[in-house]
Design a protein around this motif. Structure first.
Motif, PDB file in Angstrom:
ATOM      1  N   GLY A  28       0.820  -1.208   0.000  1.00  0.00           N
ATOM      2  CA  GLY A  28       0.000   0.000   0.000  1.00  0.00           C
ATOM      3  C   GLY A  28       0.852   1.255   0.000  1.00  0.00           C
ATOM      4  O   GLY A  28       1.991   1.250   0.472  1.00  0.00           O
ATOM      5  N   MET A  33       0.387  -3.948   3.972  1.00  0.00           N
ATOM      6  CA  MET A  33      -0.715  -4.469   4.777  1.00  0.00           C
ATOM      7  C   MET A  33      -1.015  -5.894   4.353  1.00  0.00           C
ATOM      8  O   MET A  33      -0.703  -6.295   3.232  1.00  0.00           O
ATOM      9  N   ALA A  35      -4.230  -8.529   4.152  1.00  0.00           N
ATOM     10  CA  ALA A  35      -5.682  -8.675   4.216  1.00  0.00           C
ATOM     11  C   ALA A  35      -6.019 -10.146   4.410  1.00  0.00           C
ATOM     12  O   ALA A  35      -5.448 -11.016   3.749  1.00  0.00           O
ATOM     13  N   HIS A  39     -11.437  -8.712   7.232  1.00  0.00           N
ATOM     14  CA  HIS A  39     -10.759  -7.411   7.226  1.00  0.00           C
ATOM     15  C   HIS A  39     -11.788  -6.286   7.116  1.00  0.00           C
ATOM     16  O   HIS A  39     -12.805  -6.418   6.443  1.00  0.00           O
ATOM     17  N   ALA A  40     -11.516  -5.186   7.762  1.00  0.00           N
ATOM     18  CA  ALA A  40     -12.382  -4.009   7.652  1.00  0.00           C
ATOM     19  C   ALA A  40     -12.346  -3.488   6.216  1.00  0.00           C
ATOM     20  O   ALA A  40     -11.298  -3.531   5.568  1.00  0.00           O
ATOM     21  N   PRO A  41     -13.467  -2.992   5.719  1.00  0.00           N
ATOM     22  CA  PRO A  41     -13.484  -2.450   4.358  1.00  0.00           C
ATOM     23  C   PRO A  41     -12.472  -1.309   4.207  1.00  0.00           C
ATOM     24  O   PRO A  41     -12.428  -0.393   5.023  1.00  0.00           O
ATOM     25  N   THR A  42     -11.651  -1.408   3.162  1.00  0.00           N
ATOM     26  CA  THR A  42     -10.581  -0.438   2.923  1.00  0.00           C
ATOM     27  C   THR A  42     -10.347  -0.307   1.426  1.00  0.00           C
ATOM     28  O   THR A  42     -10.435  -1.290   0.696  1.00  0.00           O
ATOM     29  N   ILE A  43     -10.026   0.898   1.003  1.00  0.00           N
ATOM     30  CA  ILE A  43      -9.532   1.122  -0.354  1.00  0.00           C
ATOM     31  C   ILE A  43      -8.199   1.828  -0.206  1.00  0.00           C
ATOM     32  O   ILE A  43      -8.080   2.792   0.554  1.00  0.00           O
ATOM     33  N   THR A  44      -7.184   1.331  -0.905  1.00  0.00           N
ATOM     34  CA  THR A  44      -5.859   1.935  -0.819  1.00  0.00           C
ATOM     35  C   THR A  44      -5.229   2.008  -2.196  1.00  0.00           C
ATOM     36  O   THR A  44      -5.551   1.207  -3.077  1.00  0.00           O
ATOM     37  N   GLU A  70      -9.097  -2.836  -3.336  1.00  0.00           N
ATOM     38  CA  GLU A  70     -10.327  -2.733  -2.558  1.00  0.00           C
ATOM     39  C   GLU A  70     -10.412  -3.986  -1.703  1.00  0.00           C
ATOM     40  O   GLU A  70     -10.402  -5.107  -2.222  1.00  0.00           O
ATOM     41  N   ILE A  71     -10.478  -3.780  -0.400  1.00  0.00           N
ATOM     42  CA  ILE A  71     -10.499  -4.887   0.551  1.00  0.00           C
ATOM     43  C   ILE A  71     -11.846  -4.881   1.262  1.00  0.00           C
ATOM     44  O   ILE A  71     -12.318  -3.831   1.703  1.00  0.00           O
ATOM     45  N   SER A  72     -12.444  -6.069   1.369  1.00  0.00           N
ATOM     46  CA  SER A  72     -13.669  -6.220   2.148  1.00  0.00           C
ATOM     47  C   SER A  72     -13.489  -7.425   3.064  1.00  0.00           C
ATOM     48  O   SER A  72     -12.446  -8.081   3.043  1.00  0.00           O
TER      49      SER A  72
END
Length: 130
Positions: A28, A33, A35, A39-44, A70-72
Motif C-alpha cells: 500500500g 498491509m 488482508a 478485514h475491515a473495508p478499505t480502499i488503498t 479494494e479490501i472487504s
C-alpha cells in the motif's frame, strides 16, 4: 482449514489471478498491509512493490507498479497499473519498468513524488532479486 477470501488481480493487459486466498500481502502507498477474511473495508492506492497471495496452492508473488486495492471482509480486488507474476519477471523487463516509471515521473510530477516513486521501484527491484 484456514478461512479464505476471494482474491482477484487484474491489469489492463490481463487477469492475473482469481483464487481463494488465506491472506494477501499488499504494498500500500501508506505502508504494507495483509488482508485476511474479516478485514475491515478499505480502499488503498498501491506503490511499486511485490504483492503476495497465499492460497492452498502456495504463495504466488506479483510485481505491481501501482494501482488500487479494494479490501472487504470477504475479498480483495486489485486493479494494477502493471502487474507481472514474479516468476515471469526478468532483468530486462524489470529495467523497462524502472525506465517507464522514470520517464513518467519526469512529466508534471513534483520532485518529492518522483523521488519516492523511484525509491519504491529500486526497493521493489531489490526485493525481486534484480
Amino acid at each position: 482449514m484456514a478461512a479464505t477470501l476471494q482474491f482477484d488481480l487484474v491489469s489492463p493487459e490481463r487477469r492475473l489471478a482469481s483464487v481463494q486466498a488465506t491472506e494477501v500481502q499488499i504494498p500500500g502507498a501508506a505502508g504494507d498491509m495483509t488482508a485476511m477474511q474479516g478485514h475491515a473495508p478499505t480502499i488503498t492506492t498501491l506503490r511499486p512493490g511485490i504483492l503476495r497471495a497465499v492460497s492452498a496452492e502456495g504463495t504466488k508473488a506479483y510485481v505491481v507498479t501501482g494501482g488500487f486495492a479494494e479490501i472487504s471482509a470477504t475479498g480483495v480486488s486489485v486493479l494494477a497499473e502493471r502487474a507481472v507474476p514474479l516468476d515471469e519477471m526478468d532483468a530486462k523487463l524489470m529495467d523497462q519498468l524502472v525506465a517507464d516509471a522514470s520517464a513518467a515521473s519526469s512529466v508534471g510530477v513534483d520532485k518529492d513524488t518522483a523521488e519516492k516513486a523511484m525509491s519504491d521501484l529500486q526497493a521493489m527491484k531489490a526485493a525481486a532479486g534484480f
